[in-house]
Design a protein around this motif. Structure first.
Motif, PDB file in Angstrom:
ATOM      1  N   ILE A 182      -9.530  13.534  -0.960  1.00  0.00           N
ATOM      2  CA  ILE A 182      -9.310  12.112  -0.702  1.00  0.00           C
ATOM      3  C   ILE A 182     -10.370  11.251  -1.382  1.00  0.00           C
ATOM      4  N   ILE A 193     -11.722   7.212  -1.191  1.00  0.00           N
ATOM      5  CA  ILE A 193     -11.677   5.937  -0.469  1.00  0.00           C
ATOM      6  C   ILE A 193     -12.866   5.091  -0.905  1.00  0.00           C
ATOM      7  N   ILE A 229     -10.820  -1.152   3.776  1.00  0.00           N
ATOM      8  CA  ILE A 229     -10.492  -0.181   2.736  1.00  0.00           C
ATOM      9  C   ILE A 229     -10.000  -0.933   1.497  1.00  0.00           C
ATOM     10  N   SER A 249      -7.566   3.627  -1.677  1.00  0.00           N
ATOM     11  CA  SER A 249      -7.438   4.923  -0.998  1.00  0.00           C
ATOM     12  C   SER A 249      -6.387   5.764  -1.712  1.00  0.00           C
ATOM     13  N   THR A 273      -0.896   7.045  -2.433  1.00  0.00           N
ATOM     14  CA  THR A 273      -1.789   5.880  -2.495  1.00  0.00           C
ATOM     15  C   THR A 273      -1.553   4.941  -1.315  1.00  0.00           C
ATOM     16  N   GLU A 313      -2.001   3.563   2.297  1.00  0.00           N
ATOM     17  CA  GLU A 313      -3.216   3.602   3.116  1.00  0.00           C
ATOM     18  C   GLU A 313      -3.066   4.607   4.247  1.00  0.00           C
ATOM     19  N   PRO A 367      -8.883   6.860   7.545  1.00  0.00           N
ATOM     20  CA  PRO A 367     -10.000   7.609   6.975  1.00  0.00           C
ATOM     21  C   PRO A 367     -10.643   8.519   8.017  1.00  0.00           C
ATOM     22  N   TYR A 405     -15.848   9.306  -1.886  1.00  0.00           N
ATOM     23  CA  TYR A 405     -15.835   8.631  -0.583  1.00  0.00           C
ATOM     24  C   TYR A 405     -17.028   7.682  -0.562  1.00  0.00           C
TER      25      TYR A 405
END
Length: 309
Positions: free
Chosen positions: A53, A55, A63, A66, A151, A153, A156, A305
Protein backbone atom coordinates in the motif's frame (compact mmCIF):
# COMPACT_ATOMS: atom_id res chain seq x y z
CA UNK A 1 -2.55 -19.32 7.60
CA UNK A 2 -5.19 -21.97 7.29
CA UNK A 3 -4.86 -25.72 7.29
CA UNK A 4 -7.90 -27.04 5.46
CA UNK A 5 -6.29 -30.38 4.75
CA UNK A 6 -8.43 -32.09 7.38
CA UNK A 7 -11.70 -30.55 6.24
CA UNK A 8 -14.28 -32.39 4.15
CA UNK A 9 -14.24 -31.66 0.40
CA UNK A 10 -15.32 -28.11 -0.33
CA UNK A 11 -18.15 -27.35 -2.70
CA UNK A 12 -18.65 -24.00 -4.47
CA UNK A 13 -20.95 -22.73 -1.72
CA UNK A 14 -18.65 -23.71 1.13
CA UNK A 15 -16.69 -20.98 2.80
CA UNK A 16 -13.01 -21.86 2.74
CA UNK A 17 -12.44 -20.26 6.13
CA UNK A 18 -14.90 -22.53 7.97
CA UNK A 19 -13.29 -24.72 10.57
CA UNK A 20 -9.96 -23.02 9.98
CA UNK A 21 -7.12 -22.86 12.42
CA UNK A 22 -3.93 -20.85 12.67
CA UNK A 23 -0.61 -22.26 11.57
CA UNK A 24 2.05 -22.10 14.28
CA UNK A 25 4.40 -19.13 14.20
CA UNK A 26 7.24 -21.30 12.88
CA UNK A 27 5.23 -21.99 9.71
CA UNK A 28 6.36 -18.70 8.16
CA UNK A 29 10.02 -19.73 8.15
CA UNK A 30 9.75 -23.48 7.62
CA UNK A 31 10.31 -25.05 4.23
CA UNK A 32 7.15 -25.02 2.16
CA UNK A 33 8.01 -28.45 0.78
CA UNK A 34 7.43 -30.63 3.83
CA UNK A 35 8.32 -34.28 3.77
CA UNK A 36 6.06 -36.97 5.13
CA UNK A 37 7.65 -39.86 7.06
CA UNK A 38 9.23 -42.19 4.54
CA UNK A 39 10.56 -39.38 2.34
CA UNK A 40 7.34 -38.69 0.42
CA UNK A 41 6.65 -35.01 -0.30
CA UNK A 42 3.42 -33.67 1.13
CA UNK A 43 0.69 -32.62 -1.28
CA UNK A 44 0.02 -28.96 -0.53
CA UNK A 45 -0.78 -25.63 -2.11
CA UNK A 46 -0.20 -22.10 -0.84
CA UNK A 47 -2.18 -19.03 -1.88
CA UNK A 48 -0.82 -15.68 -0.69
CA UNK A 49 -2.75 -12.41 -1.06
CA UNK A 50 0.01 -9.79 -0.85
CA UNK A 51 -0.95 -6.11 -0.83
CA UNK A 52 1.60 -3.29 -0.96
CA UNK A 53 0.00 0.00 0.00
CA UNK A 54 0.98 3.59 -0.75
CA UNK A 55 -0.59 6.48 1.18
CA UNK A 56 0.27 10.18 1.49
CA UNK A 57 -1.31 12.08 4.37
CA UNK A 58 -1.56 15.88 4.47
CA UNK A 59 -0.21 17.77 7.49
CA UNK A 60 -3.75 17.84 8.90
CA UNK A 61 -4.19 14.06 8.52
CA UNK A 62 -6.28 13.91 5.34
CA UNK A 63 -5.47 11.26 2.75
CA UNK A 64 -4.04 12.93 -0.37
CA UNK A 65 -3.22 9.81 -2.36
CA UNK A 66 -3.85 6.12 -1.74
CA UNK A 67 -3.16 3.01 -3.80
CA UNK A 68 -2.98 -0.76 -3.35
CA UNK A 69 -0.78 -2.93 -5.56
CA UNK A 70 -1.95 -6.47 -4.98
CA UNK A 71 -0.89 -9.94 -6.07
CA UNK A 72 -2.48 -13.34 -5.58
CA UNK A 73 0.60 -15.56 -5.45
CA UNK A 74 0.40 -19.33 -5.66
CA UNK A 75 2.94 -22.02 -4.74
CA UNK A 76 1.79 -25.41 -5.92
CA UNK A 77 3.34 -28.66 -4.74
CA UNK A 78 0.61 -30.89 -6.13
CA UNK A 79 1.55 -33.92 -8.21
CA UNK A 80 -0.28 -34.68 -11.41
CA UNK A 81 -1.25 -31.03 -12.07
CA UNK A 82 -4.91 -31.19 -10.96
CA UNK A 83 -7.31 -28.45 -12.01
CA UNK A 84 -7.94 -25.77 -9.37
CA UNK A 85 -10.85 -23.40 -8.87
CA UNK A 86 -10.23 -20.22 -6.90
CA UNK A 87 -13.30 -18.18 -5.94
CA UNK A 88 -13.05 -14.47 -5.09
CA UNK A 89 -15.62 -12.02 -3.64
CA UNK A 90 -18.88 -12.26 -5.55
CA UNK A 91 -19.28 -8.46 -5.40
CA UNK A 92 -15.87 -7.88 -6.99
CA UNK A 93 -16.01 -5.06 -9.55
CA UNK A 94 -13.42 -4.06 -12.14
CA UNK A 95 -12.98 -0.62 -13.64
CA UNK A 96 -14.47 2.72 -12.67
CA UNK A 97 -18.00 1.54 -13.47
CA UNK A 98 -17.69 -1.15 -10.81
CA UNK A 99 -17.48 -4.15 -13.14
CA UNK A 100 -20.46 -6.00 -14.59
CA UNK A 101 -23.63 -4.22 -15.62
CA UNK A 102 -25.70 -6.04 -13.02
CA UNK A 103 -23.39 -4.57 -10.37
CA UNK A 104 -23.81 -1.04 -11.71
CA UNK A 105 -24.32 0.59 -8.32
CA UNK A 106 -22.06 -1.67 -6.30
CA UNK A 107 -19.07 0.64 -6.07
CA UNK A 108 -20.60 2.64 -3.25
CA UNK A 109 -22.02 -0.27 -1.28
CA UNK A 110 -18.87 -1.72 0.23
CA UNK A 111 -17.98 -3.84 -2.79
CA UNK A 112 -14.34 -4.48 -3.69
CA UNK A 113 -13.58 -2.45 -6.82
CA UNK A 114 -10.33 -2.98 -8.73
CA UNK A 115 -9.09 -0.29 -11.12
CA UNK A 116 -7.54 -2.97 -13.29
CA UNK A 117 -6.13 -6.49 -13.09
CA UNK A 118 -4.29 -9.07 -15.19
CA UNK A 119 -4.00 -12.84 -14.96
CA UNK A 120 -1.38 -15.55 -15.43
CA UNK A 121 -1.53 -17.30 -18.81
CA UNK A 122 -2.64 -20.55 -17.15
CA UNK A 123 -5.85 -18.92 -15.81
CA UNK A 124 -9.13 -19.61 -17.61
CA UNK A 125 -11.69 -16.84 -17.24
CA UNK A 126 -14.73 -18.66 -18.67
CA UNK A 127 -16.80 -18.26 -15.50
CA UNK A 128 -15.08 -15.20 -14.02
CA UNK A 129 -17.71 -12.76 -15.27
CA UNK A 130 -20.49 -14.97 -13.89
CA UNK A 131 -19.36 -15.98 -10.40
CA UNK A 132 -15.83 -14.53 -9.97
CA UNK A 133 -14.08 -17.92 -10.01
CA UNK A 134 -10.72 -18.55 -11.65
CA UNK A 135 -9.98 -21.96 -13.14
CA UNK A 136 -6.39 -23.04 -13.73
CA UNK A 137 -3.95 -25.91 -13.94
CA UNK A 138 -1.07 -24.47 -11.91
CA UNK A 139 2.50 -24.91 -13.10
CA UNK A 140 4.98 -26.24 -10.53
CA UNK A 141 6.52 -23.80 -8.10
CA UNK A 142 5.59 -20.18 -7.46
CA UNK A 143 3.75 -17.85 -9.84
CA UNK A 144 1.37 -14.84 -9.72
CA UNK A 145 -2.21 -15.93 -10.43
CA UNK A 146 -3.46 -12.34 -10.62
CA UNK A 147 -2.12 -8.79 -10.22
CA UNK A 148 -4.46 -5.92 -9.39
CA UNK A 149 -4.48 -2.23 -8.55
CA UNK A 150 -6.89 -0.19 -6.41
CA UNK A 151 -6.91 3.61 -6.15
CA UNK A 152 -10.26 3.87 -4.40
CA UNK A 153 -9.77 5.29 -0.88
CA UNK A 154 -9.45 2.63 1.81
CA UNK A 155 -9.05 2.68 5.57
CA UNK A 156 -5.36 3.16 6.40
CA UNK A 157 -3.91 0.65 8.88
CA UNK A 158 -1.94 3.36 10.72
CA UNK A 159 -2.57 7.01 11.57
CA UNK A 160 0.46 9.23 12.15
CA UNK A 161 0.39 12.47 14.16
CA UNK A 162 3.42 14.74 14.42
CA UNK A 163 3.90 17.81 16.57
CA UNK A 164 7.02 20.00 16.60
CA UNK A 165 7.40 22.61 19.33
CA UNK A 166 10.28 25.08 19.57
CA UNK A 167 11.83 25.32 23.03
CA UNK A 168 14.13 28.31 22.67
CA UNK A 169 16.56 29.24 19.91
CA UNK A 170 18.64 26.06 20.05
CA UNK A 171 16.10 23.43 21.11
CA UNK A 172 12.87 21.82 19.92
CA UNK A 173 10.71 18.84 20.80
CA UNK A 174 9.17 16.38 18.36
CA UNK A 175 6.17 14.30 19.46
CA UNK A 176 5.39 11.35 17.19
CA UNK A 177 2.23 9.32 17.72
CA UNK A 178 1.05 6.31 15.74
CA UNK A 179 -2.30 4.58 16.10
CA UNK A 180 -3.06 1.10 14.77
CA UNK A 181 -6.47 1.27 13.07
CA UNK A 182 -6.86 -2.46 12.43
CA UNK A 183 -8.68 -5.03 14.65
CA UNK A 184 -7.19 -6.03 18.00
CA UNK A 185 -6.74 -9.67 16.95
CA UNK A 186 -4.24 -8.55 14.28
CA UNK A 187 -0.58 -7.74 15.05
CA UNK A 188 1.77 -5.77 12.81
CA UNK A 189 5.49 -6.45 12.98
CA UNK A 190 8.83 -4.95 11.93
CA UNK A 191 7.51 -1.37 12.09
CA UNK A 192 10.01 1.38 11.35
CA UNK A 193 9.15 5.08 11.60
CA UNK A 194 11.63 7.54 10.08
CA UNK A 195 11.77 11.33 10.06
CA UNK A 196 14.44 13.63 8.55
CA UNK A 197 15.46 16.39 11.00
CA UNK A 198 16.87 19.87 10.28
CA UNK A 199 20.47 19.72 8.97
CA UNK A 200 21.72 21.73 11.96
CA UNK A 201 20.48 19.13 14.50
CA UNK A 202 23.48 18.13 16.63
CA UNK A 203 21.95 15.91 19.31
CA UNK A 204 18.70 14.05 20.00
CA UNK A 205 17.48 12.52 23.27
CA UNK A 206 14.51 10.16 23.21
CA UNK A 207 11.71 9.39 25.65
CA UNK A 208 9.44 6.38 25.23
CA UNK A 209 6.27 5.59 27.17
CA UNK A 210 6.77 3.93 30.58
CA UNK A 211 6.88 0.13 30.41
CA UNK A 212 7.59 0.07 26.68
CA UNK A 213 8.99 -3.25 25.43
CA UNK A 214 10.41 -4.09 21.99
CA UNK A 215 10.99 -0.49 20.85
CA UNK A 216 14.31 1.14 19.95
CA UNK A 217 15.28 4.66 18.89
CA UNK A 218 18.24 6.08 16.99
CA UNK A 219 19.54 9.36 15.59
CA UNK A 220 21.43 8.79 12.33
CA UNK A 221 23.83 11.71 12.47
CA UNK A 222 25.25 11.14 8.98
CA UNK A 223 21.95 11.99 7.28
CA UNK A 224 20.20 13.70 10.25
CA UNK A 225 17.39 11.18 10.53
CA UNK A 226 15.33 10.01 13.48
CA UNK A 227 14.46 6.28 13.54
CA UNK A 228 11.90 4.59 15.76
CA UNK A 229 11.63 0.82 15.55
CA UNK A 230 8.72 -1.18 17.01
CA UNK A 231 8.92 -4.95 17.03
CA UNK A 232 5.14 -5.52 17.29
CA UNK A 233 2.03 -3.35 17.33
CA UNK A 234 -1.37 -4.78 18.29
CA UNK A 235 -4.47 -3.43 16.53
CA UNK A 236 -6.22 -0.58 18.34
CA UNK A 237 -3.12 0.48 20.28
CA UNK A 238 -1.41 3.90 20.44
CA UNK A 239 2.32 4.52 20.72
CA UNK A 240 4.12 7.80 21.39
CA UNK A 241 7.72 8.92 21.05
CA UNK A 242 9.14 12.21 22.33
CA UNK A 243 12.43 13.45 20.90
CA UNK A 244 14.27 16.49 22.27
CA UNK A 245 16.40 18.12 19.57
CA UNK A 246 19.48 20.26 20.18
CA UNK A 247 20.67 22.51 17.33
CA UNK A 248 24.19 23.65 16.50
CA UNK A 249 22.92 27.03 15.32
CA UNK A 250 19.88 29.19 15.78
CA UNK A 251 16.91 28.33 13.64
CA UNK A 252 15.91 31.28 11.49
CA UNK A 253 13.27 29.47 9.48
CA UNK A 254 10.25 27.32 10.14
CA UNK A 255 11.43 24.03 11.66
CA UNK A 256 8.41 22.16 10.31
CA UNK A 257 9.52 23.06 6.77
CA UNK A 258 13.03 21.78 7.40
CA UNK A 259 11.98 18.47 8.97
CA UNK A 260 9.99 15.50 7.71
CA UNK A 261 7.99 14.07 6.14
CA UNK A 262 7.44 11.07 8.43
CA UNK A 263 7.53 7.69 6.70
CA UNK A 264 6.69 4.17 7.87
CA UNK A 265 7.47 0.63 6.81
CA UNK A 266 5.64 -2.38 8.28
CA UNK A 267 4.25 -5.85 7.67
CA UNK A 268 0.77 -6.93 8.80
CA UNK A 269 0.07 -10.68 8.48
CA UNK A 270 -3.50 -11.95 8.08
CA UNK A 271 -4.82 -8.52 7.07
CA UNK A 272 -5.61 -6.84 3.76
CA UNK A 273 -7.18 -3.39 3.45
CA UNK A 274 -8.86 -4.11 0.08
CA UNK A 275 -11.10 -6.84 1.60
CA UNK A 276 -10.36 -9.06 -1.42
CA UNK A 277 -10.81 -12.64 -0.27
CA UNK A 278 -10.31 -16.18 -1.44
CA UNK A 279 -13.75 -17.61 -0.66
CA UNK A 280 -12.81 -21.19 -1.47
CA UNK A 281 -10.07 -23.22 -3.10
CA UNK A 282 -11.29 -26.34 -4.88
CA UNK A 283 -8.90 -29.01 -6.15
CA UNK A 284 -10.02 -31.66 -8.65
CA UNK A 285 -10.01 -35.01 -6.83
CA UNK A 286 -7.82 -37.74 -8.26
CA UNK A 287 -9.15 -40.31 -5.80
CA UNK A 288 -11.45 -40.56 -2.80
CA UNK A 289 -8.54 -40.25 -0.41
CA UNK A 290 -6.83 -37.34 -2.24
CA UNK A 291 -7.16 -34.29 0.00
CA UNK A 292 -4.14 -31.94 -0.23
CA UNK A 293 -3.23 -29.37 2.40
CA UNK A 294 -4.43 -25.88 1.47
CA UNK A 295 -2.96 -22.72 3.00
CA UNK A 296 -4.40 -19.24 2.39
CA UNK A 297 -2.40 -16.35 3.82
CA UNK A 298 -2.92 -12.58 3.72
CA UNK A 299 -0.18 -9.99 4.21
CA UNK A 300 -0.05 -6.20 3.89
CA UNK A 301 3.18 -4.25 3.50
CA UNK A 302 4.01 -0.57 3.22
CA UNK A 303 5.23 0.50 -0.19
CA UNK A 304 5.27 4.27 0.40
CA UNK A 305 3.57 5.37 3.63
CA UNK A 306 4.20 9.07 4.16
CA UNK A 307 2.74 11.79 6.42
CA UNK A 308 3.59 15.41 5.72
CA UNK A 309 4.28 17.69 8.67
Amino acid sequence: MIDAGRLPPLGPAAMFMQGSKRMPGTAITKSVVANEPGGRKREEIFVDIIEKISITFSSSGYILTSEIDGTIQMKSYLTGNPEIKLALNEDLGIGRAGGRSDYGGSAGSGAVVLDDCNFHESVQLDSFDVDRTLTLVPPDGEFPVMNYRITQEFKPPFRINTLIEEAGSLKAEVILKIRAEFPSDITANTILVQMPLPTYTSRVSFELEPGTVGQTTDFKESNKRLEWSLKKVVGGSDHTLRAKLTFSQESHGNITKEAGPVSMTFTIPMYNPSRLQVKYLQIAKKSKTYNPYRWVRYVTQANSYVARI
